[in-house]
Design a protein around this motif. Sequence first.
Motif, short mmCIF file in Angstrom:
data_model
loop_
_atom_site.label_atom_id
_atom_site.label_comp_id
_atom_site.label_asym_id
_atom_site.label_seq_id
_atom_site.Cartn_x
_atom_site.Cartn_y
_atom_site.Cartn_z
N MET A 18 0.83 -1.18 0.00
CA MET A 18 0.00 0.00 0.00
C MET A 18 0.88 1.24 0.00
N LEU A 19 0.62 2.15 -0.89
CA LEU A 19 1.42 3.36 -1.03
C LEU A 19 1.42 4.19 0.25
N PHE A 20 0.27 4.31 0.89
CA PHE A 20 0.14 5.10 2.11
C PHE A 20 1.14 4.65 3.16
N LYS A 21 1.38 3.35 3.25
CA LYS A 21 2.30 2.78 4.25
C LYS A 21 3.73 3.30 4.08
N ALA A 22 4.10 3.60 2.85
CA ALA A 22 5.45 4.11 2.58
C ALA A 22 5.69 5.49 3.19
N PHE A 23 4.60 6.18 3.54
CA PHE A 23 4.71 7.52 4.12
C PHE A 23 4.37 7.56 5.61
N MET A 24 3.96 6.43 6.17
CA MET A 24 3.56 6.38 7.58
C MET A 24 4.77 6.16 8.47
N PRO A 25 5.09 7.13 9.34
CA PRO A 25 6.25 6.95 10.23
C PRO A 25 5.99 5.85 11.26
N ASP A 26 7.07 5.30 11.76
CA ASP A 26 6.96 4.28 12.81
C ASP A 26 6.61 4.90 14.16
N MET A 27 6.95 6.19 14.30
CA MET A 27 6.70 6.91 15.54
C MET A 27 6.48 8.38 15.21
N ALA A 28 5.63 9.04 15.97
CA ALA A 28 5.40 10.47 15.80
C ALA A 28 5.50 11.13 17.17
N GLU A 29 6.26 12.21 17.24
CA GLU A 29 6.46 12.94 18.48
C GLU A 29 6.28 14.43 18.24
N ASP A 30 6.07 15.17 19.32
CA ASP A 30 5.94 16.62 19.20
C ASP A 30 7.25 17.26 18.75
N ASN A 31 8.36 16.78 19.32
CA ASN A 31 9.67 17.34 19.00
C ASN A 31 10.75 16.36 19.45
N ILE A 32 11.99 16.70 19.20
CA ILE A 32 13.10 15.80 19.56
C ILE A 32 13.20 15.59 21.06
N HIS A 33 12.79 16.60 21.82
CA HIS A 33 12.92 16.53 23.28
C HIS A 33 11.89 15.61 23.93
#
Length: 168
Positions: A1-16
């Motif tokens: 699925m193409l959408f999966k190629a753009f889905m990150p494994d993790m999402a956070e507000d920022n590096i901190h």
Amino acid sequence: MLFKAFMPDMAEDNIHSLDLKELWQKGIRGIILDIDNTLESHRVLKPSSETLAFLKNLKDTGFKVCLISNGKEDRVRLFNEDLGYFAMAKAGKPKKKGYRLAQKEMGLSNNQVAMIGDQIFTDVFGAKRCGFFSILVEPIESIENGFFYIKRFFEKNIRNKAKEKTKK
């Protein structure tokens, strides 16, 4: 699925807000970082004290670190001047070349590398193409030119789904 190629494994507000111990427990040993809007605003020429503290935490945890950017050579060189990391400008993300050079520099396998960036169509997609763990952070600031406005519009749905996935 193409959408999966753009889905990150993790999402956070920022590096901190990243849990470095969790990444280490996942087997991640090397971190590739985007600079602009991930570590600092694109207008900040040198790492802030907060960014330096984050980079120190990475090192103290045991991570190898590389910087790759689509930014200009002078920008990346100046930012990295006091850090001394492997740093690549004009990386052409999402092309694999910059990611693979950083991976080679760290001497790690695909499943040991994570890419942290603020853009889905460059940072996340490039990391996924290489088989790396991908971490999406919110951009530090909004860039209000037409190209970024359009990219961010298309990223919005993916960002929302990634945040939902990460909270589970």
